[in-house]
Design a protein around this motif. Structure first.
Motif, mmCIF file in Angstrom:
data_model
loop_
_atom_site.group_PDB
_atom_site.id
_atom_site.type_symbol
_atom_site.label_atom_id
_atom_site.label_comp_id
_atom_site.label_asym_id
_atom_site.label_seq_id
_atom_site.Cartn_x
_atom_site.Cartn_y
_atom_site.Cartn_z
ATOM 1 N N MET A 1 0.714 -1.121 0.109
ATOM 2 C CA MET A 1 -0.013 -0.019 -0.072
ATOM 3 C C MET A 1 0.850 1.331 0.227
ATOM 4 S SD MET A 1 -3.119 0.839 2.513
ATOM 5 C CE MET A 1 -1.870 0.832 3.981
ATOM 6 N N ILE A 2 0.580 2.158 -0.889
ATOM 7 C CA ILE A 2 1.247 3.582 -0.861
ATOM 8 C C ILE A 2 0.228 4.386 -0.696
ATOM 9 C CG2 ILE A 2 2.776 2.520 -2.633
ATOM 10 C CD1 ILE A 2 1.538 4.099 -4.730
ATOM 11 N N ASP A 3 0.861 5.726 -0.602
ATOM 12 C CA ASP A 3 0.249 7.276 -0.513
ATOM 13 C C ASP A 3 0.828 8.103 -1.163
ATOM 14 O OD1 ASP A 3 -1.402 9.441 0.173
ATOM 15 O OD2 ASP A 3 -1.878 8.585 2.423
ATOM 16 N N LEU A 4 0.322 8.568 -2.034
ATOM 17 C CA LEU A 4 1.300 9.731 -2.864
ATOM 18 C C LEU A 4 0.905 11.162 -2.772
ATOM 19 C CD1 LEU A 4 2.022 7.699 -6.369
ATOM 20 C CD2 LEU A 4 3.499 7.824 -3.973
ATOM 21 N N HIS A 5 0.372 11.484 -1.741
ATOM 22 C CA HIS A 5 -0.477 13.002 -1.768
ATOM 23 C C HIS A 5 -0.638 12.969 0.025
ATOM 24 C CE1 HIS A 5 -3.587 15.953 -3.048
ATOM 25 N NE2 HIS A 5 -2.711 16.288 -2.118
ATOM 26 N N ALA A 6 0.178 13.488 0.675
ATOM 27 C CA ALA A 6 0.194 14.071 2.012
ATOM 28 C C ALA A 6 1.138 15.314 2.063
ATOM 29 C CB ALA A 6 0.941 13.053 2.877
ATOM 30 N N HIS A 7 0.554 15.896 3.280
ATOM 31 C CA HIS A 7 1.059 17.547 3.370
ATOM 32 C C HIS A 7 1.597 17.640 4.916
ATOM 33 C CE1 HIS A 7 -1.325 19.195 -0.082
ATOM 34 N NE2 HIS A 7 -2.026 18.343 0.094
ATOM 35 N N THR A 8 2.526 18.396 5.021
ATOM 36 C CA THR A 8 3.191 18.743 6.160
ATOM 37 C C THR A 8 3.282 20.043 6.628
ATOM 38 O OG1 THR A 8 5.463 19.346 5.127
ATOM 39 C CG2 THR A 8 4.942 16.958 5.292
ATOM 40 N N THR A 9 3.615 20.343 7.624
ATOM 41 C CA THR A 9 4.049 21.912 8.173
ATOM 42 C C THR A 9 4.633 22.593 7.162
ATOM 43 O OG1 THR A 9 5.877 21.123 9.498
ATOM 44 C CG2 THR A 9 3.778 21.079 10.599
ATOM 45 N N ALA A 10 5.173 22.086 6.283
ATOM 46 C CA ALA A 10 5.830 23.144 5.226
ATOM 47 C C ALA A 10 4.739 23.778 4.456
ATOM 48 C CB ALA A 10 6.844 22.164 4.344
ATOM 49 N N SER A 11 3.708 23.276 4.398
ATOM 50 C CA SER A 11 2.441 24.109 3.939
ATOM 51 C C SER A 11 1.145 23.890 5.004
ATOM 52 C CB SER A 11 2.041 23.515 2.512
ATOM 53 O OG SER A 11 1.383 22.218 2.426
ATOM 54 N N ASP A 12 0.142 23.292 4.654
ATOM 55 C CA ASP A 12 -0.992 23.491 5.512
ATOM 56 C C ASP A 12 -1.271 22.197 6.205
ATOM 57 O OD1 ASP A 12 -1.710 21.952 3.414
ATOM 58 O OD2 ASP A 12 -3.873 23.046 3.052
ATOM 59 N N GLY A 13 -0.281 21.178 6.311
ATOM 60 C CA GLY A 13 -0.463 20.145 7.396
ATOM 61 C C GLY A 13 -0.138 20.369 8.462
ATOM 62 N N THR A 14 -0.647 19.698 9.728
ATOM 63 C CA THR A 14 -0.067 19.771 11.001
ATOM 64 C C THR A 14 0.952 18.834 11.392
ATOM 65 O OG1 THR A 14 -1.933 18.187 11.863
ATOM 66 C CG2 THR A 14 -2.598 20.542 11.571
ATOM 67 N N TRP A 15 1.428 17.926 10.643
ATOM 68 C CA TRP A 15 2.543 17.099 11.121
ATOM 69 C C TRP A 15 3.806 17.581 10.484
ATOM 70 C CZ3 TRP A 15 1.509 11.120 11.322
ATOM 71 C CH2 TRP A 15 0.338 10.838 12.348
ATOM 72 N N SER A 16 4.949 17.485 11.215
ATOM 73 C CA SER A 16 6.342 17.785 10.745
ATOM 74 C C SER A 16 6.551 16.708 9.677
ATOM 75 C CB SER A 16 7.256 17.865 11.673
ATOM 76 O OG SER A 16 7.677 16.573 12.159
ATOM 77 N N PRO A 17 7.455 17.087 8.556
ATOM 78 C CA PRO A 17 7.971 16.166 7.517
ATOM 79 C C PRO A 17 8.601 14.811 8.331
ATOM 80 C CG PRO A 17 8.614 18.361 6.857
ATOM 81 C CD PRO A 17 8.119 18.319 8.272
ATOM 82 N N LEU A 29 3.889 1.411 5.357
ATOM 83 C CA LEU A 29 3.667 2.111 3.914
ATOM 84 C C LEU A 29 4.832 1.633 2.938
ATOM 85 C CD1 LEU A 29 1.887 5.396 4.095
ATOM 86 C CD2 LEU A 29 0.755 3.334 3.797
ATOM 87 N N GLU A 30 4.612 1.016 1.574
ATOM 88 C CA GLU A 30 5.768 0.808 0.670
ATOM 89 C C GLU A 30 6.211 1.960 0.232
ATOM 90 O OE1 GLU A 30 4.521 -3.260 -1.634
ATOM 91 O OE2 GLU A 30 2.865 -1.943 -1.020
ATOM 92 N N GLY A 54 14.554 3.870 6.123
ATOM 93 C CA GLY A 54 14.172 3.003 5.135
ATOM 94 C C GLY A 54 12.815 3.200 4.558
ATOM 95 N N VAL A 55 12.526 4.474 4.504
ATOM 96 C CA VAL A 55 10.899 4.717 3.968
ATOM 97 C C VAL A 55 11.216 5.149 2.385
ATOM 98 C CG1 VAL A 55 9.143 6.202 3.943
ATOM 99 C CG2 VAL A 55 9.940 5.211 6.090
ATOM 100 N N ASP A 56 10.387 4.677 1.330
ATOM 101 C CA ASP A 56 10.596 5.038 0.195
ATOM 102 C C ASP A 56 10.044 6.416 0.015
ATOM 103 O OD1 ASP A 56 10.611 5.475 -2.524
ATOM 104 O OD2 ASP A 56 9.643 3.403 -3.113
ATOM 105 N N LEU A 57 10.377 7.607 0.012
ATOM 106 C CA LEU A 57 9.976 8.904 -0.097
ATOM 107 C C LEU A 57 9.869 9.319 -1.489
ATOM 108 C CD1 LEU A 57 8.769 11.154 1.899
ATOM 109 C CD2 LEU A 57 11.208 11.917 1.653
ATOM 110 N N VAL A 58 8.852 9.867 -2.141
ATOM 111 C CA VAL A 58 8.519 10.180 -3.237
ATOM 112 C C VAL A 58 8.352 11.922 -3.332
ATOM 113 C CG1 VAL A 58 6.921 10.502 -5.231
ATOM 114 C CG2 VAL A 58 7.148 8.198 -4.004
ATOM 115 N N CYS A 59 9.089 12.397 -4.208
ATOM 116 C CA CYS A 59 8.902 13.882 -4.379
ATOM 117 C C CYS A 59 7.907 14.324 -5.062
ATOM 118 C CB CYS A 59 10.402 14.405 -5.095
ATOM 119 S SG CYS A 59 10.137 16.213 -5.192
ATOM 120 N N GLY A 60 6.943 15.125 -4.347
ATOM 121 C CA GLY A 60 5.751 15.654 -4.785
ATOM 122 C C GLY A 60 5.427 17.234 -4.450
ATOM 123 N N ILE A 61 4.545 17.611 -5.275
ATOM 124 C CA ILE A 61 4.191 19.037 -5.029
ATOM 125 C C ILE A 61 2.700 19.258 -5.521
ATOM 126 C CG2 ILE A 61 5.244 20.111 -7.108
ATOM 127 C CD1 ILE A 61 5.845 22.249 -5.500
#
Length: 293
Positions: A1-17, A29-30, A54-61
């Motif tokens: 299972m993956i998730d390619l759309h998440a927000h952080t405190t760098a914009s309007d999320g409440t969790w830090s990166p 998560l894969e 060891g988390v596969d982190l995908v660059c998105g915007i």
């Protein structure tokens, strides 16, 4: 299972990166994609932590645009996801992003001055404390409620900051075509975010918009999203396949700001996005060399 759309405190999320990366590891998560609004800062801040865990982190915007249509009014609030913009030779894309942020800041300062001229004691620092890196009109509205100038967010827009109100200042959002061009020039993939929300489930209109955006270079659509029902996901998958568009998906996680949306699984476990989605995107991205100077 993956998730390619998440927000952080760098914009309007409440969790830090870093918190997002840790939660992704806990959930096993894969892969997880950070797609903050108009910035890559969240992804950049999480890179080292993701590598260590060891988390596969995908660059998105996620880029806020407006789609200009011949013979029709512009379509506002078109959100474009850009993926794989983390390689070398992306200087032109970063410069373009900085221009967008500078215009947002200009607009916010102008609105503060207009509100102050109307006798409302507000400062840019107060608004930015609420909005962080992507301060906008919703944060102005919240501040006006907190200060007692209005009784509701709706009243704030109607009396002061709506498009026909005295403290409104326009923001020059880029066209969707321009954003697609910039993402592709930077070697990335351009994906239309949460398309059902965009057209308010008018899939006939969506077909028209996709026809236009495909001609402008759109690569894919976000088929899997927390707000999409199983029926809508099936319909969108068929549209993507019939048009030869890539498929993407993510929860649109914002942390406490959208408490009903869970990382990876969406709303009430309505998401289970397979790793094949990411593999297909990566395969397409490998054939997309940057064209910017």
């Amino acid at each position: 299972m993956i998730d390619l759309h998440a927000h952080t405190t760098a914009s309007d999320g409440t969790w830090s990166p870093e918190q997002l990366v840790e939660e992704s590891q806990r959930l096993r998560l894969e892969a997880v994609g950070i797609a903050d609004h108009d910035t890559l800062d969240g992804f950049l801040a999480a890179q080292l932590h993701a590598l260590q865990l060891g988390v596969d982190l995908v660059c998105g915007i996620e880029i806020s645009t407006r789609h200009l249509r011949k013979g029709h009014p512009p379509v506002p609030h078109v959100h474009l996801l850009g993926y794989f913009l983390d390689g070398p030779a992306r200087a032109g894309f970063h410069y373009w992003l900085n221009r967008i942020r500078e215009d947002r800041n200009r607009r916010n300062r102008e609105m503060v001055e207009k509100l102050r001229s109307l006798g409302l004691a507000v400062t840019i620092e107060e608004v930015e404390e609420l909005g962080g890196n992507i301060t906008g009109r919703p944060h102005f509205a919240k501040l006006l409620v907190e200060k007692g100038y209005v009784s509701s967010l709706a009243e704030a827009f109607k009396r002061y900051i709506g498009e026909n109100a005295p403290a409104y200042a326009p923001r020059h959002a880029p066209s969707t075509a321009e954003a697609i061009e910039q993402v592709r020039a930077g070697g990335g993939l351009a994906v239309l975010a949460h398309p059902a929300r965009l057209v308010k489930n008018d899939f006939g209109m969506l077909e028209e918009i996709l026809e236009e955006l495909s001609a402008q270079g759109l690569d894919g659509i976000e088929v899997f999203h927390s707000e999409h029902s199983a029926e809508e996901q099936k319909l969108l998958l068929g549209i993507a396949q019939s048009r030869g568009l890539l498929v993407s998906g993510g929860s649109d996680f914002h942390g406490d700001r959208k408490a009903d949306v869970n990382l990876g699984t969406g709303i009430n476990f309505n998401l289970n996005i397979p790793i094949q989605v990411l593999e297909d995107l990566r395969r397409a991205a490998r054939h997309r060399a940057p064209t910017e100077p």
